[in-house]
Write an enzyme that holds these catalytic residues in place. Structure first.
Site, PDB file in Angstrom:
ATOM      1  N   GLU A  40       0.820  -1.218   0.000  1.00 30.33           N
ATOM      2  CA  GLU A  40       0.000   0.000   0.000  1.00 30.33           C
ATOM      3  C   GLU A  40       0.858   1.274   0.000  1.00 30.33           C
ATOM      4  O   GLU A  40       0.599   2.209  -0.755  1.00 30.33           O
ATOM      5  CB  GLU A  40      -0.920  -0.013   1.236  1.00 30.33           C
ATOM      6  CG  GLU A  40      -1.751   1.236   1.367  1.00 30.33           C
ATOM      7  CD  GLU A  40      -3.242   0.955   1.461  1.00 30.33           C
ATOM      8  OE1 GLU A  40      -3.989   1.939   1.386  1.00 30.33           O
ATOM      9  OE2 GLU A  40      -3.636  -0.205   1.608  1.00 30.33           O
ATOM     10  N   ASP A  63      -2.403  -8.085  -4.368  1.00 30.79           N
ATOM     11  CA  ASP A  63      -1.286  -9.023  -4.288  1.00 30.79           C
ATOM     12  C   ASP A  63      -1.694 -10.286  -5.044  1.00 30.79           C
ATOM     13  O   ASP A  63      -2.619 -10.992  -4.628  1.00 30.79           O
ATOM     14  CB  ASP A  63      -0.990  -9.346  -2.815  1.00 30.79           C
ATOM     15  CG  ASP A  63       0.153 -10.337  -2.643  1.00 30.79           C
ATOM     16  OD1 ASP A  63       0.673 -10.847  -3.662  1.00 30.79           O
ATOM     17  OD2 ASP A  63       0.529 -10.605  -1.484  1.00 30.79           O
ATOM     18  N   ASN A  90       0.542  -6.946 -15.510  1.00 32.17           N
ATOM     19  CA  ASN A  90       1.955  -6.594 -15.623  1.00 32.17           C
ATOM     20  C   ASN A  90       2.799  -7.172 -14.484  1.00 32.17           C
ATOM     21  O   ASN A  90       3.991  -7.386 -14.653  1.00 32.17           O
ATOM     22  CB  ASN A  90       2.090  -5.064 -15.638  1.00 32.17           C
ATOM     23  CG  ASN A  90       3.515  -4.609 -15.421  1.00 32.17           C
ATOM     24  OD1 ASN A  90       4.355  -4.729 -16.302  1.00 32.17           O
ATOM     25  ND2 ASN A  90       3.819  -4.115 -14.219  1.00 32.17           N
ATOM     26  N   SER A 140       7.298 -11.849 -22.034  1.00 30.00           N
ATOM     27  CA  SER A 140       8.697 -11.470 -22.241  1.00 30.00           C
ATOM     28  C   SER A 140       9.258 -12.251 -23.420  1.00 30.00           C
ATOM     29  O   SER A 140       8.814 -13.361 -23.705  1.00 30.00           O
ATOM     30  CB  SER A 140       9.492 -11.815 -20.981  1.00 30.00           C
ATOM     31  OG  SER A 140      10.873 -11.705 -21.212  1.00 30.00           O
ATOM     32  N   TYR A 194      12.301 -18.123 -14.995  1.00 28.64           N
ATOM     33  CA  TYR A 194      11.566 -16.949 -15.471  1.00 28.64           C
ATOM     34  C   TYR A 194      11.025 -17.193 -16.883  1.00 28.64           C
ATOM     35  O   TYR A 194       9.846 -16.967 -17.168  1.00 28.64           O
ATOM     36  CB  TYR A 194      12.489 -15.727 -15.455  1.00 28.64           C
ATOM     37  CG  TYR A 194      11.821 -14.452 -15.939  1.00 28.64           C
ATOM     38  CD1 TYR A 194      10.884 -13.795 -15.147  1.00 28.64           C
ATOM     39  CD2 TYR A 194      12.139 -13.906 -17.177  1.00 28.64           C
ATOM     40  CE1 TYR A 194      10.267 -12.629 -15.583  1.00 28.64           C
ATOM     41  CE2 TYR A 194      11.531 -12.746 -17.626  1.00 28.64           C
ATOM     42  CZ  TYR A 194      10.604 -12.107 -16.824  1.00 28.64           C
ATOM     43  OH  TYR A 194       9.989 -10.957 -17.260  1.00 28.64           O
ATOM     44  N   GLY A 195      11.896 -17.675 -17.766  1.00 25.71           N
ATOM     45  CA  GLY A 195      11.493 -17.927 -19.154  1.00 25.71           C
ATOM     46  C   GLY A 195      10.338 -18.917 -19.231  1.00 25.71           C
ATOM     47  O   GLY A 195       9.368 -18.703 -19.961  1.00 25.71           O
ATOM     48  N   SER A 197       8.173 -19.631 -16.851  1.00 24.61           N
ATOM     49  CA  SER A 197       6.953 -19.033 -16.283  1.00 24.61           C
ATOM     50  C   SER A 197       6.275 -18.149 -17.325  1.00 24.61           C
ATOM     51  O   SER A 197       5.047 -18.094 -17.415  1.00 24.61           O
ATOM     52  CB  SER A 197       7.276 -18.222 -15.021  1.00 24.61           C
ATOM     53  OG  SER A 197       7.860 -16.953 -15.324  1.00 24.61           O
ATOM     54  N   LYS A 198       7.084 -17.480 -18.133  1.00 26.64           N
ATOM     55  CA  LYS A 198       6.524 -16.590 -19.163  1.00 26.64           C
ATOM     56  C   LYS A 198       6.030 -17.369 -20.396  1.00 26.64           C
ATOM     57  O   LYS A 198       5.167 -16.876 -21.116  1.00 26.64           O
ATOM     58  CB  LYS A 198       7.544 -15.517 -19.547  1.00 26.64           C
ATOM     59  CG  LYS A 198       7.821 -14.495 -18.431  1.00 26.64           C
ATOM     60  CD  LYS A 198       6.585 -13.685 -18.053  1.00 26.64           C
ATOM     61  CE  LYS A 198       6.945 -12.459 -17.211  1.00 26.64           C
ATOM     62  NZ  LYS A 198       5.771 -11.626 -16.912  1.00 26.64           N
TER      63      LYS A 198
END
Length: 277
Positions: A40, A63, A90, A140, A194-195, A197-198
């Protein structure tokens, strides 16, 4: 009494690309813009900075990892508006290159937020989307790079004509389970939490558009996009684009005019549809 004013919601928007997307929407979108953030204090700080530029976004806490938090923003939106016009997913996380956590842990935590958190926001807020709504899932180029490093058999699953949301969920569950038991490379995945997950976010976008094509609400468009390599905390400020340059493609997709036929259910970078994977 709910207002017929149009409304845009941006997740993970207290800094970086999300912040720049809010700034752009405040200038270009005729309606209320809601900046959301997990914390917040950080969210209110971002609002204050934008107010200093003469812009008037609103704040709501959100969240992705907390279903109660998603329920609360859903209730607020239901009470306040007749529906949602723009949703920009985002929010996301990435471990740094120097992170010492084991790959299994990085995979589980990254997929939990980037994929499952995004999916839960969609599950909560998609019933509120109005006809002609626009959904932008910020993915991404890492999803494309990661997909190209996966086995041919795995790649064929990414482009299967019958790919739907349940199959994307299954892929992400398999990735995390194989990361935990160390079999991920044998099973055709690559070593990028990361890759991968995207990959989930990009494929989810394709599956969601297929569903909206059958929806009674006309002209709802979902696209996944890559903002580019942007100078943010996530890139350790190594990115070459400013946050406003990074926000350009997400804003373009969020503001697509009514009855656009393309891009629609695509993966977009620099305003151009990218081949997948």
């Amino acid at each position: 009494m709910s207002s017929s004013r149009r409304v845009a919601v941006v997740t993970g928007a207290n800094k970086g690309i999300g912040y720049a997307i809010v700034r752009g929407l405040c200038k270009q979108f005729d309606g209320d813009v809601i900046l959301t953030a997990r914390n917040e204090g950080n969210g209110q700080e971002a609002i204050k900075k934008l107010n200093g530029e003469g812009l008037k976004p609103m704040f709501h806490q959100l969240d992705l990892d907390d279903v109660g938090s998603i329920d609360r923003i859903k209730d607020f939106l239901q009470k306040t508006y007749t529906g949602i016009d723009i949703l920009v997913n985002n929010a996301g996380i990435a471990f740094k290159m120097a992170a010492t956590e084991p790959f299994s842990q990085q995979a589980e935590i990254t997929v939990a937020t980037n994929f499952w958190g995004t999916l839960n926001v969609c599950k909560g807020l998609f019933p509120l989307l109005k006809p002609h709504a626009r959904v932008v899932n910020v993915s991404s180029m890492a999803s494309q790079y990661a997909a190209k490093k996966c086995s041919d058999e795995m790649k064929s699953r990414f482009i299967a004509p019958d790919l739907d949301q349940a199959k994307v969920e299954q892929l992400m569950t398999e990735f995390v389970n194989s990361a935990k038991d160390g079999s991920y490379e044998k099973k055709g995945w690559c070593q990028s939490a990361y890759g991968c997950s995207k990959i989930g976010v990009t494929l989810l976008s394709f599956a969601q558009q297929k569903e909206f094509d059958k929806d009674s609400r006309a002209d709802i468009i979902v696209n996944a996009c890559c903002p580019g390599y942007v100078d943010t905390d996530m890139s350790s400020h190594k990115g070459t684009k400013t946050i406003d340059q990074g926000a350009d493609t997400p804003l373009y997709l969020a503001l697509l005019p009514p009855n656009t036929t393309s891009p629609k259910g695509n993966f977009v970078s620099d305003r151009k549809i990218q081949t997948w994977p």
